[in-house]
Design a protein around this motif. Sequence first.
Motif, short mmCIF file in Angstrom:
data_model
loop_
_atom_site.label_atom_id
_atom_site.label_comp_id
_atom_site.label_asym_id
_atom_site.label_seq_id
_atom_site.Cartn_x
_atom_site.Cartn_y
_atom_site.Cartn_z
N ALA A 251 0.94 -1.20 -0.03
CA ALA A 251 0.02 0.01 -0.08
C ALA A 251 0.88 1.21 -0.09
O ALA A 251 0.57 2.28 -0.72
N LYS A 252 2.03 1.32 0.68
CA LYS A 252 2.85 2.22 0.70
C LYS A 252 3.63 2.51 -0.59
O LYS A 252 3.81 3.62 -1.15
N ILE A 253 4.00 1.26 -1.12
CA ILE A 253 4.48 1.47 -2.47
C ILE A 253 3.72 1.99 -3.57
O ILE A 253 4.18 2.84 -4.54
N PHE A 254 2.36 1.46 -3.77
CA PHE A 254 1.18 2.04 -4.51
C PHE A 254 1.42 3.82 -4.49
O PHE A 254 1.38 4.52 -5.14
N LYS A 255 1.37 4.07 -2.82
CA LYS A 255 1.11 5.68 -2.85
C LYS A 255 2.33 6.40 -3.55
O LYS A 255 2.34 7.32 -4.08
N GLU A 256 3.49 5.75 -3.31
CA GLU A 256 4.75 6.39 -3.84
C GLU A 256 4.81 6.25 -5.27
O GLU A 256 5.14 7.35 -5.91
N LYS A 257 4.26 5.21 -6.00
CA LYS A 257 4.34 5.20 -7.33
C LYS A 257 3.32 6.24 -8.09
O LYS A 257 3.57 6.42 -9.18
N VAL A 258 2.08 6.10 -7.49
CA VAL A 258 0.94 6.63 -8.21
C VAL A 258 0.81 8.04 -7.56
O VAL A 258 0.03 8.75 -8.38
N GLY A 259 1.17 8.36 -6.43
CA GLY A 259 1.07 9.62 -5.95
C GLY A 259 0.07 9.89 -5.02
O GLY A 259 -0.47 11.09 -4.56
N MET A 260 -0.97 8.91 -4.69
CA MET A 260 -2.20 9.11 -3.70
C MET A 260 -2.42 7.55 -3.36
O MET A 260 -1.81 6.62 -3.88
N PRO A 261 -3.11 7.39 -1.99
CA PRO A 261 -3.46 6.11 -1.20
C PRO A 261 -4.26 5.41 -2.32
O PRO A 261 -4.85 5.82 -3.20
N PRO A 262 -4.32 3.99 -2.19
CA PRO A 262 -5.15 3.32 -2.98
C PRO A 262 -6.57 3.77 -2.97
O PRO A 262 -7.34 3.58 -3.88
N SER A 263 -7.20 3.86 -1.74
CA SER A 263 -8.47 4.38 -1.41
C SER A 263 -8.84 5.57 -2.17
O SER A 263 -10.09 5.79 -2.64
N GLN A 264 -7.89 6.72 -2.09
CA GLN A 264 -8.06 7.98 -2.95
C GLN A 264 -8.10 7.57 -4.61
O GLN A 264 -8.97 8.16 -5.11
N TYR A 265 -7.18 6.75 -4.67
CA TYR A 265 -7.31 6.47 -6.37
C TYR A 265 -8.71 5.65 -6.62
O TYR A 265 -9.16 5.74 -7.66
#
Length: 320
Positions: A299-313
């Motif tokens: 989940a932290k890696i996702f936020k770093e790569k995408v620029g937002m938390p998974p829930s926000q995406y």
Amino acid sequence: MDFMTIKEAANRWGVSTRAVTYQVVAGRIAGAVKRGNLWLIPQDASKPFDGRRKRDSEQSVKPQDDSAPADGETPFPSLHEDKGMFAEMFRCFPYPMHVCAPDGTFLWANDEFLRFSQISHPERLYQRHNVLLAPEMERWGLKDFLLRAYRGEAVRAYDIKVPYQEIIEKYGDDKEIPSESVFQNITAFPIRDDKGKLLYIVTVFVTSRQYQGREEIMAGKEYIEAHWKEEFNIDRLADAIHISRYHYTRLFKQHTGMTPYNYYQEIKIQKLKEKLCDGNLSVAQAFAACGADFSGSFAKIFKEKVGMPPSQYQSMMCAK
């Protein structure tokens, strides 16, 4: 190949999601593929021209044309009547395709098929080659697909690894065999006359992913994409390629600009983005479907790569 969703494409091109959906369903976005209920569009796809949008000067009301076709009719002759139109339409089709007789006899291929297969003398195949009798079809895993297609069914096969080198070596004319791996979505459908008699079988090939370069790099990418749901293990990857983990990591980064683990992360993130677009899944369920724990490090890696938390995406992509 990296993909984006319809909503991401709409935001990038400054159009509505409805407009993008219209273009992708109409087959006007090259490389777009459908996985389940989700359309995926290549990240490098160009914004298609929407011919429905006319200039103001063109939107004046035109007088009724008495010669216009009635409802249910087409504004051109039947393809059964005009074989020249039939051939020209398929010749200009932007994806590789070929046409065979119901008994499997190879009748014709369009320009893209000949280019892809590096065939400069197609007359050697026309009326002489039979796809149903070719022994390699069973070895390539396409025998059942062909039997269904030549019974008159419309059939599809997704993300099939194409024996590209073998095809070119067997049917092509180029002495230099390319070093690359190609995966394609294959669709076969029947053409019938107005009485329902089966006339032709048309097969269309759309490349879903493609790797070029050293065989070790291509094999590594294929392995990672086949095992992306699993926890990354460099030792298993290196064993599959028959190279030491240290040497392979250096080799992979030298040719791709990233480590094998970075490539694994990119694939995993893309799969997560696809699942998060499904509004029927919670964020935790989307992660679980991708072999990841929402409460874990990814989940932290996702936020770093995408620029937002998974829930926000997910909230952004599923917003009405």
